[in-house]
Scaffold this active site. Sequence first.
Site, mmCIF file in Angstrom:
data_model
loop_
_atom_site.group_PDB
_atom_site.id
_atom_site.type_symbol
_atom_site.label_atom_id
_atom_site.label_comp_id
_atom_site.label_asym_id
_atom_site.label_seq_id
_atom_site.Cartn_x
_atom_site.Cartn_y
_atom_site.Cartn_z
ATOM 1 N N ASN A 38 -4.846 14.699 8.589
ATOM 2 C CA ASN A 38 -4.244 16.023 8.750
ATOM 3 C C ASN A 38 -3.179 16.060 9.834
ATOM 4 O O ASN A 38 -3.436 15.710 10.996
ATOM 5 C CB ASN A 38 -5.366 17.033 9.076
ATOM 6 C CG ASN A 38 -4.987 18.456 8.713
ATOM 7 O OD1 ASN A 38 -3.893 18.705 8.190
ATOM 8 N ND2 ASN A 38 -5.892 19.383 8.980
ATOM 9 N N HIS A 123 -19.376 27.320 5.742
ATOM 10 C CA HIS A 123 -18.767 27.892 6.941
ATOM 11 C C HIS A 123 -18.751 29.411 6.874
ATOM 12 O O HIS A 123 -18.082 29.975 6.012
ATOM 13 C CB HIS A 123 -17.312 27.451 7.064
ATOM 14 C CG HIS A 123 -17.173 26.031 7.468
ATOM 15 N ND1 HIS A 123 -16.221 25.621 8.365
ATOM 16 C CD2 HIS A 123 -17.866 24.922 7.129
ATOM 17 C CE1 HIS A 123 -16.334 24.317 8.537
ATOM 18 N NE2 HIS A 123 -17.325 23.865 7.794
ATOM 19 N N ARG A 148 -22.802 27.167 9.058
ATOM 20 C CA ARG A 148 -22.194 27.081 10.389
ATOM 21 C C ARG A 148 -21.649 28.452 10.750
ATOM 22 O O ARG A 148 -20.940 29.069 9.961
ATOM 23 C CB ARG A 148 -21.063 26.053 10.314
ATOM 24 C CG ARG A 148 -20.398 25.756 11.611
ATOM 25 C CD ARG A 148 -19.253 24.771 11.405
ATOM 26 N NE ARG A 148 -17.989 25.470 11.469
ATOM 27 C CZ ARG A 148 -16.811 24.863 11.649
ATOM 28 N NH1 ARG A 148 -16.739 23.552 11.758
ATOM 29 N NH2 ARG A 148 -15.709 25.567 11.711
ATOM 30 N N TYR A 160 -10.963 28.845 17.329
ATOM 31 C CA TYR A 160 -11.167 27.773 16.353
ATOM 32 C C TYR A 160 -12.215 28.198 15.330
ATOM 33 O O TYR A 160 -13.248 28.760 15.694
ATOM 34 C CB TYR A 160 -11.633 26.464 17.038
ATOM 35 C CG TYR A 160 -12.240 25.569 16.000
ATOM 36 C CD1 TYR A 160 -11.411 24.882 15.132
ATOM 37 C CD2 TYR A 160 -13.615 25.516 15.796
ATOM 38 C CE1 TYR A 160 -11.943 24.147 14.083
ATOM 39 C CE2 TYR A 160 -14.159 24.790 14.760
ATOM 40 C CZ TYR A 160 -13.319 24.108 13.910
ATOM 41 O OH TYR A 160 -13.845 23.410 12.867
ATOM 42 N N ASP A 211 -19.797 24.655 15.926
ATOM 43 C CA ASP A 211 -18.809 23.651 16.334
ATOM 44 C C ASP A 211 -18.076 24.141 17.587
ATOM 45 O O ASP A 211 -17.422 25.189 17.545
ATOM 46 C CB ASP A 211 -17.813 23.442 15.181
ATOM 47 C CG ASP A 211 -16.866 22.276 15.421
ATOM 48 O OD1 ASP A 211 -16.889 21.694 16.522
ATOM 49 O OD2 ASP A 211 -16.099 21.949 14.492
ATOM 50 N N HIS A 213 -15.796 22.294 19.070
ATOM 51 C CA HIS A 213 -14.449 21.728 18.903
ATOM 52 C C HIS A 213 -13.864 21.169 20.200
ATOM 53 O O HIS A 213 -12.715 21.457 20.562
ATOM 54 C CB HIS A 213 -13.510 22.756 18.260
ATOM 55 C CG HIS A 213 -12.658 22.153 17.184
ATOM 56 N ND1 HIS A 213 -11.316 21.954 17.337
ATOM 57 C CD2 HIS A 213 -12.974 21.677 15.958
ATOM 58 C CE1 HIS A 213 -10.833 21.394 16.233
ATOM 59 N NE2 HIS A 213 -11.814 21.203 15.387
ATOM 60 N N GLU A 263 -16.267 13.481 14.192
ATOM 61 C CA GLU A 263 -15.365 13.674 13.049
ATOM 62 C C GLU A 263 -14.017 12.992 13.262
ATOM 63 O O GLU A 263 -13.333 12.672 12.305
ATOM 64 C CB GLU A 263 -15.182 15.161 12.726
ATOM 65 C CG GLU A 263 -14.446 15.943 13.795
ATOM 66 C CD GLU A 263 -14.302 17.424 13.457
ATOM 67 O OE1 GLU A 263 -15.251 18.001 12.902
ATOM 68 O OE2 GLU A 263 -13.236 17.983 13.749
ATOM 69 N N ARG A 284 -20.843 12.105 12.867
ATOM 70 C CA ARG A 284 -19.975 12.832 11.924
ATOM 71 C C ARG A 284 -18.821 12.011 11.368
ATOM 72 O O ARG A 284 -17.921 12.537 10.721
ATOM 73 C CB ARG A 284 -19.439 14.098 12.606
ATOM 74 C CG ARG A 284 -20.544 15.066 12.750
ATOM 75 C CD ARG A 284 -20.223 16.483 12.939
ATOM 76 N NE ARG A 284 -18.958 17.029 12.552
ATOM 77 C CZ ARG A 284 -18.681 17.494 11.324
ATOM 78 N NH1 ARG A 284 -19.580 17.438 10.368
ATOM 79 N NH2 ARG A 284 -17.493 18.008 11.068
ATOM 80 N N HIS A 313 -18.153 14.681 8.316
ATOM 81 C CA HIS A 313 -17.073 15.658 8.281
ATOM 82 C C HIS A 313 -16.679 15.921 6.828
ATOM 83 O O HIS A 313 -16.603 14.983 6.032
ATOM 84 C CB HIS A 313 -15.891 15.035 9.056
ATOM 85 C CG HIS A 313 -14.746 15.949 9.291
ATOM 86 N ND1 HIS A 313 -13.482 15.468 9.526
ATOM 87 C CD2 HIS A 313 -14.654 17.287 9.378
ATOM 88 C CE1 HIS A 313 -12.666 16.474 9.727
ATOM 89 N NE2 HIS A 313 -13.347 17.593 9.655
ATOM 90 N N GLU A 340 -21.045 18.207 5.484
ATOM 91 C CA GLU A 340 -20.224 19.422 5.574
ATOM 92 C C GLU A 340 -19.514 19.643 4.243
ATOM 93 O O GLU A 340 -19.040 18.701 3.616
ATOM 94 C CB GLU A 340 -19.179 19.246 6.685
ATOM 95 C CG GLU A 340 -18.273 20.454 6.865
ATOM 96 C CD GLU A 340 -17.262 20.255 7.996
ATOM 97 O OE1 GLU A 340 -17.071 19.112 8.443
ATOM 98 O OE2 GLU A 340 -16.662 21.260 8.418
HETATM 99 O O1 KDG Z 1 -8.212 18.395 10.491
HETATM 100 C C1 KDG Z 1 -9.030 18.985 11.441
HETATM 101 C C2 KDG Z 1 -10.159 19.745 10.789
HETATM 102 O O2 KDG Z 1 -10.749 18.986 9.769
HETATM 103 C C3 KDG Z 1 -11.198 20.089 11.793
HETATM 104 O O3 KDG Z 1 -10.660 20.923 12.758
HETATM 105 C C4 KDG Z 1 -12.373 20.769 11.131
HETATM 106 O O4 KDG Z 1 -13.691 20.617 13.123
HETATM 107 C C5 KDG Z 1 -13.631 20.668 11.920
HETATM 108 C C6 KDG Z 1 -14.879 20.675 11.169
HETATM 109 O O5 KDG Z 1 -15.922 20.580 11.796
HETATM 110 O O6 KDG Z 1 -14.824 20.773 9.940
HETATM 111 MG MG MG Z 2 -15.675 19.931 13.740
#
Ligand code: KDG
Ligand code: MG
Length: 403
Positions: A38, A123, A148, A160, A211, A213, A263, A284, A313, A340
């Site tokens: 990404n 999510h 989540r 986020y 999450d 993040h 992830e 992850r 992930h 996920e």
């Molecule tokens: O490309 C970044 C996303 O996949 C990420 O921010 C998503 O943190 C994420 C998650 O737990 O799915």
């Molecule tokens: Mg994440």
Amino acid sequence: MARITSARVIVTCPGRNFVTLKIETDEGVYGIGDATLNGRELAVASYLEDHVIPCLIGRDAHRIEDIWQYLYKGAYWRRGPVTMSAIAAVDMALWDIKGKLAGLPVYQLLGGAAREGCMVYGHANGSDIAETIERAHEYLEQGYKAVRLQSGVPGLAATYGVSGERFYYEPAKGSLPDETLWSTSKYMRHVPELFARGRDALGWDIHLLHDVHHRLTPIEAGRLGKDLEPYRLFWLEDATPAENQAGFRLIRQHTTTPLAVGEIFSSVWDAKQLIEEQLIDYIRATVVHAGGITHLRRIAALADLYQVRTGCHGATDLSPVSMAAALNFGLSVPNFGIQEYMRHTAETDEVFPHAYSLSNGLMHPGDKPGLGVDIDEALAAKYEYKRAYLPVNRLEDGTMWSW
Ligand code: KDG
Ligand code: MG
């Protein structure tokens, strides 16, 4: 012998960018692999086109391990997300080919089903706690066993994990990276309330996840984990950046809330200390960013020795090809934990027709030979690549922070 005759990279943007590698053999069978990174998609496309594809032509597609080692050791410059995503795409495509030639779904080649299906989490994102809970209820109604919870934080314009879209979360946007503001203290005050109200409304029969993040320091993460203990989370994810693996010791000393991380890991070396010291509960790492099915199995095998389970992930930037590979892996790996699952848009699903399905909170890869996913190239060609960036994050005084 199934000689590789050609390989090419397909870049498409059916709502978001995806990079797919297609490998063809003289057996009349082809395989596909996901190479999407990404925000840096074209770097992997170029790595594949300029450096990897020339080395593949003429090789025996059956020799998956040898080709993996050749690409990993042969580059001299090991690891990193670009290299490992490129190797992952080759690896997925080769497993796809092997499955098709054997007439078996890939999970059968990995030892067969070790469970009936892979538990997934959805999510629930809301601008406030009430909206998050409302969305979580929708997942419960659909039979999900795990959700989540992410919610907007009072006093912060953007958070986020929260988007305007009902079921999709897509943080990557065009032109230049969005800049968002972050306050640890506002966040730390808010999250325990999210889970207190979440448990009240949703009950105790559903797994709840969250999450962070990468936004906290280890001691802050220890405090948050402790504050969340009464609500029995399934996991607290990416509580702190994991470059310093030993930093997780501090979190572990302060909380029994289970921890998930990885992830953005690209190899077993990113997780070795975390796993061997039992500093985490779920790893992850994903099939696309961590070297494909071949390397993910190695990570899972190490994790299994230490009772660490998988929790791959699976955001929307992992294409349906990755999802199919993850489910073939997840169905067969002994220490599966959870997968996920963020739904792709209808346009994405049309470009990548797939055999996997969801029923009662469990996903199954289906029984088509190979990975059970394809790419409609004619349709893919209609969606031109659009540059898009993930956001960046600053503290309220302007200091750059982790997004
Ligand atoms: O490309 C970044 C996303 O996949 C990420 O921010 C998503 O943190 C994420 C998650 O737990 O799915
Ligand atoms: Mg994440």
